[in-house]
Design an enzyme around this catalytic site. Structure first.
Site, PDB file in Angstrom:
ATOM      1  CG  HIS A  98      -1.620  -1.150   1.466  1.00 21.00           C
ATOM      2  ND1 HIS A  98      -2.901  -1.402   0.466  1.00 21.00           N
ATOM      3  CD2 HIS A  98      -1.980  -2.335   1.767  1.00 21.00           C
ATOM      4  CE1 HIS A  98      -3.868  -2.665   0.737  1.00 21.00           C
ATOM      5  NE2 HIS A  98      -3.490  -2.764   1.423  1.00 21.00           N
ATOM      6  CG  HIS A 108      -3.167  -9.354  -4.021  1.00 23.17           C
ATOM      7  ND1 HIS A 108      -3.856 -10.425  -4.800  1.00 23.17           N
ATOM      8  CD2 HIS A 108      -2.827 -10.181  -2.580  1.00 23.17           C
ATOM      9  CE1 HIS A 108      -4.130 -11.750  -4.118  1.00 23.17           C
ATOM     10  NE2 HIS A 108      -2.257 -11.327  -3.281  1.00 23.17           N
ATOM     11  CB  VAL A 111       2.727 -18.651  -5.912  1.00 22.96           C
ATOM     12  CG1 VAL A 111       2.993 -17.433  -7.632  1.00 22.96           C
ATOM     13  CG2 VAL A 111       4.360 -17.697  -5.187  1.00 22.96           C
TER      14      VAL A 111
END
Length: 308
Positions: A98, A108, A111
Site C-alpha cells: 500500500h 497484491h 504463489v
C-alpha cells in the site's frame, strides 16, 4: 514430489522481491520469523517481511509460510469435497503493498502450493497464485504494462483464461464492481502435474517486480493533495471489504488457525467509508469508475506512447 525444492524457491523469491522493494523505498523491511510446534491445529514455520511508514510504502508485507495441518479447512475443499477432513501441507509467498502516494496503485500477488494427504490414496497436489493491480487514479499505460508482463510470463492462452478468472474473482458482488483492474488469478491448478504447476508459479513469481516496479518508479514522485489522499482512503475500503468477506486466502488462514498478524498484513493502514458517496462527474475520480473499473483487454490495446 519434492516440496523442499518448492520451499527453497519461495524463500529465494521472497528475498529477491524484498531486496528490490528496499532499494525503491530506501528503508529496510522488518523480519519476523515464527514457528508453530507440533501438537496444535497447525505446525510449521514462516518469515514475515514488512514495512510501515516507509518513504514509498505506507504499509506492506511479503510473507512466507510453510505449514502442515491435521484437517483441511472448508475454504480449501470448496472444489474438492472428497478431500474434506484430510491432512494437508501448504506453503507460499503472499504480498500486498500500500503506497503513500495515491497515484501509485496498491498491488497484491501470491504463489502457493497445496498438498492434501488422505490416508487411503496418493497425495493430491495443486498450485495457485497470480497478481492484480488496484489503482486509485487510472493510467492506461500502467494497466497495459502490468497486463503485458502477466501475458508474457505465462503465455497468451493461459493469460486469457487467468485474466478472466481474475476479473471474476476480485469482484465485490455487493457493490457490483471490481476491486481494481485485475491481472491474473488461478487456483486448484493440477494440469501438468507437479512439475508443470511448479513451473507456473515460478513464472508468475519471477515476473512480479517487472510488472509492478516500473509503475512505482514512474508515479511515486507525482505531487498530490489531501483530496487525492481522501479518495485513496475511500477506495481502500473496497480492499478491506473484499479481503474480509470474499478472499479465500484470508478465510483459509483464519479457518485453519493461522497467524493473525500475517493474515491481516494485507489491510491498508488508513481507510474511510462514506455514506452513499460518488465522485463528481468528469473528475479523475469518476474516470476510475467509468474507464478502469470494468473489464478491458489491456494487454491487446494499442500501447500508449507516453506514461500517461
Amino acid at each position: 514430489m519434492n516440496t523442499t525444492e518448492v520451499r527453497d524457491y519461495l524463500l529465494g523469491l521472497q528475498h529477491r522481491i524484498v531486496s528490490q522493494l528496499e532499494q525503491v523505498d530506501g528503508n529496510a523491511f522488518l523480519s519476523d520469523g515464527w514457528t508453530r510446534e507440533p501438537g496444535g491445529r497447525l505446525e510449521g514455520d514462516g518469515l514475515s517481511r514488512l514495512i510501515e511508514r516507509g518513504s514509498v510504502f505506507e504499509r506492506g508485507g511479503v510473507n512466507f509460510s510453510h505449514v502442515k495441518g491435521r484437517v483441511l479447512p472448508p475454504s480449501a475443499t470448496q472444489h474438492r469435497p472428497e478431500l474434506a477432513g484430510a491432512p494437508f501441507e501448504a506453503m507460499g509467498v503472499s504480498l500486498v503493498l500500500h503506497p503513500h502516494n495515491p497515484f501509485v496503485p496498491t498491488v497484491h500477488a501470491n504463489v502457493r502450493m497445496f498438498a492434501a494427504l488422505p490416508a487411503d490414496r496418493e497425495a493430491v497436489v495443486w498450485f495457485g497464485g497470480g497478481m492484480d493491480l488496484t489503482p486509485y487514479y487510472g493510467y492506461e499505460r500502467d494497466a497495459q504494462h502490468f497486463h503485458r508482463v502477466c501475458r508474457d510470463a505465462i503465455g497468451a492462452e493461459r493469460y486469457a483464461k487467468y485474466k478472466t478468472w481474475c476479473d471474476e474473482y476480485f469482484f465485490l458482488k455487493h457493490r457490483n464492481e471490481p476491486r481494481g483492474i485485475g491481472g491474473i488469478f488461478f487456483d486448484d491448478v493440477t494440469d501438468g502435474g507437479f512439475e508443470g504447476g511448479f513451473a507456473l508459479i515460478r513464472a508468475v513469481g519471477d515476473a512480479f517486480t517487472q510488472a509492478y516496479l516500473p509503475i512505482v518508479e514512474r508515479r511515486q514522485g507525482y505531487a498530490y493533495e489531501q483530496r487525492q489522499r481522501d479518495f485513496q482512503a475511500y477506495r481502500r475500503g473496497r480492499y478491506v471489504e473484499f479481503n474480509l468477506v470474499f478472499d479465500r486466502g484470508t478465510l483459509f488462514g483464519l479457518q485453519s488457525g493461522g497467524r493473525t498478524e500475517s493474515i491481516l498484513m494485507s489491510m491498508p493502514p488508513v481507510v474511510t467509508w462514506r455514506y452513499d458517496w460518488a465522485p463528481e462527474p468528469g473528475t479523475p475520480e469518476a474516470r476510475l469508475y467509468s474507464d478502469f473499473l470494468r473489464p478491458r483487454d489491456w494487454a491487446d490495446e494499442t500501447p500508449t506512447a507516453l506514461w500517461l
